[in-house]
Scaffold this motif. Structure first.
Motif, PDB file in Angstrom:
ATOM      1  N   ARG A   1       0.824  -1.204   0.000  1.00  0.00           N
ATOM      2  CA  ARG A   1       0.000   0.000   0.000  1.00  0.00           C
ATOM      3  C   ARG A   1       0.856   1.250   0.000  1.00  0.00           C
ATOM      4  O   ARG A   1       1.894   1.308   0.671  1.00  0.00           O
TER       5      ARG A   1
ATOM      6  N   ASP B   1      -8.357   1.822  -1.028  1.00  0.00           N
ATOM      7  CA  ASP B   1      -9.167   1.282  -2.115  1.00  0.00           C
ATOM      8  C   ASP B   1      -8.292   0.828  -3.283  1.00  0.00           C
ATOM      9  O   ASP B   1      -8.499  -0.253  -3.844  1.00  0.00           O
TER      10      ASP B   1
ATOM     11  N   TRP C   1      -5.181  -0.044  -3.120  1.00  0.00           N
ATOM     12  CA  TRP C   1      -4.406  -1.202  -2.666  1.00  0.00           C
ATOM     13  C   TRP C   1      -5.252  -2.475  -2.716  1.00  0.00           C
ATOM     14  O   TRP C   1      -4.792  -3.518  -3.181  1.00  0.00           O
ATOM     15  N   HIS C   2      -6.493  -2.389  -2.257  1.00  0.00           N
ATOM     16  CA  HIS C   2      -7.386  -3.546  -2.319  1.00  0.00           C
ATOM     17  C   HIS C   2      -7.579  -4.022  -3.756  1.00  0.00           C
ATOM     18  O   HIS C   2      -7.617  -5.227  -4.018  1.00  0.00           O
ATOM     19  N   GLU C   3      -7.696  -3.084  -4.672  1.00  0.00           N
ATOM     20  CA  GLU C   3      -7.856  -3.446  -6.079  1.00  0.00           C
ATOM     21  C   GLU C   3      -6.624  -4.185  -6.587  1.00  0.00           C
ATOM     22  O   GLU C   3      -6.731  -5.181  -7.318  1.00  0.00           O
TER      23      GLU C   3
ATOM     24  N   ALA D   1      -6.584  -7.711  -5.042  1.00  0.00           N
ATOM     25  CA  ALA D   1      -7.566  -8.570  -5.713  1.00  0.00           C
ATOM     26  C   ALA D   1      -7.047  -9.037  -7.065  1.00  0.00           C
ATOM     27  O   ALA D   1      -7.240 -10.203  -7.453  1.00  0.00           O
TER      28      ALA D   1
ATOM     29  N   SER E   1      -9.229  -7.058   5.719  1.00  0.00           N
ATOM     30  CA  SER E   1      -9.914  -6.656   4.485  1.00  0.00           C
ATOM     31  C   SER E   1     -10.129  -7.801   3.508  1.00  0.00           C
ATOM     32  O   SER E   1     -10.536  -7.566   2.375  1.00  0.00           O
ATOM     33  N   SER E   2      -9.854  -9.024   3.930  1.00  0.00           N
ATOM     34  CA  SER E   2      -9.938 -10.148   3.002  1.00  0.00           C
ATOM     35  C   SER E   2     -11.328 -10.300   2.388  1.00  0.00           C
ATOM     36  O   SER E   2     -11.462 -10.603   1.196  1.00  0.00           O
TER      37      SER E   2
ATOM     38  N   ARG F   1     -13.597  -7.928   1.881  1.00  0.00           N
ATOM     39  CA  ARG F   1     -13.825  -6.862   0.908  1.00  0.00           C
ATOM     40  C   ARG F   1     -13.038  -7.121  -0.375  1.00  0.00           C
ATOM     41  O   ARG F   1     -13.523  -6.876  -1.477  1.00  0.00           O
ATOM     42  N   ILE F   2     -11.812  -7.608  -0.225  1.00  0.00           N
ATOM     43  CA  ILE F   2     -10.986  -7.906  -1.398  1.00  0.00           C
ATOM     44  C   ILE F   2     -11.579  -9.061  -2.182  1.00  0.00           C
ATOM     45  O   ILE F   2     -11.629  -9.041  -3.421  1.00  0.00           O
TER      46      ILE F   2
ATOM     47  N   ARG G   1     -14.065  -8.406  -4.862  1.00  0.00           N
ATOM     48  CA  ARG G   1     -13.581  -7.726  -6.062  1.00  0.00           C
ATOM     49  C   ARG G   1     -13.048  -8.716  -7.106  1.00  0.00           C
ATOM     50  O   ARG G   1     -12.663  -8.308  -8.198  1.00  0.00           O
TER      51      ARG G   1
END
Length: 249
Positions: free
Chosen positions: A70, A82, A84-86, A89, A119-120, A122-123, A126
């Motif tokens: 991140r 956000d 970083w999560h993308e 994923a 955050s797993s 939420r990831i 995606r």
């Protein structure tokens, strides 16, 4: 059909695995192990150790991949997370596609529990294609911290609040509670508080062989925690810690 199992594995001690977690690990066709760089190689090593201890299914494969980092310098915190999560994923999707395709059972071993400051989930939502998601709960760092200090988290009939170091530093002591659990503190946010009447229970590397636990009156023990945390971070190259603050008369 692709199924993704997010398996809570506790805080590093293989003995914290539930029977459901062991069953889910052995039911997987593919287990993903993220690498977070040489400074955090201990985290990947512990996942490998867990697999070596409990994986008996000879057909289960293990795939390692490098986890994106991140951008801590992003001015907009939520946008940085956000993005970083993308990226994470996308790394998951690439690894799954190359190792398994779009049919089978994939597992990720999640520190603590996938539902608490992780955050797993939420990831996972995606991913493309979107898998069927199942969660196997695990022991959280809050439970491990309370156990390390033999501490009941709540006072009788009283609420407690779980928050982050960033919010504690920016907002001060939360209103309406006398017990605060602080996670994801990149520093020592408790130093920003007036220590009068505060007690702290702190722990680092909970459940791991190098576990550290310290507690006491914040004004007295706080500087020692700061020094111990710095020494541990320099020794390991990383640190995972959390703490409980209680306001006493």
């Amino acid at each position: 059909m692709l199924t993704l199992s997010l398996i809570g594995i506790g805080c590093g001690d293989p003995e914290q695995l539930t029977r459901a977690a062991v069953q889910a690990i052995n039911a997987a066709d593919l287990i993903l192990i993220p690498r977070k760089g040489s400074a955090k190689s201990d985290l990947a090593d512990l996942r490998r150790t867990i697999c070596a201890d409990v994986l008996t299914n000879q057909t289960t494969r293990i795939a390692e991949f490098d986890l994106p980092v991140r951008d801590a310098g992003e001015a907009d915190y939520h946008k940085g997370v956000d993005d970083w999560h993308e990226a994470v994923a996308a790394a998951w999707s690439r690894t799954i596609a190359s190792q398994l395709g779009d049919d089978g059972k994939v597992a990720l071993l999640i520190w603590g529990d996938p539902s608490l400051y992780d955050s797993s989930l939420r990831i996972a939502r995606r991913l493309d294609p979107l898998p069927d998601i199942e969660v196997v709960p695990g022991i959280t760092s809050i439970q491990a911290l309370c156990a390390a200090h033999a501490l009941p988290l709540n006072d009788i009939g009283e609420p407690f609040l779980v928050t982050t170091g960033r919010r504690l530093r920016e907002g001060g002591w939360p209103q309406g509670v006398d017990t605060v659990v602080v996670m994801l503190d990149g520093g020592t946010a408790f130093q920003s508080l007036d220590p009068s009447g505060l007690h702290i229970w702190w722990g680092a590397y909970l459940g791991m062989p190098d576990q550290i636990a310290m507690s006491g009156v914040l004004a007295e023990i706080g500087p020692r925690i700061v020094a111990a945390r710095q020494d541990a971070r320099e020794w390991h190259g990383w640190i995972m810690d959390s703490y409980i603050l209680k306001r006493r008369p």
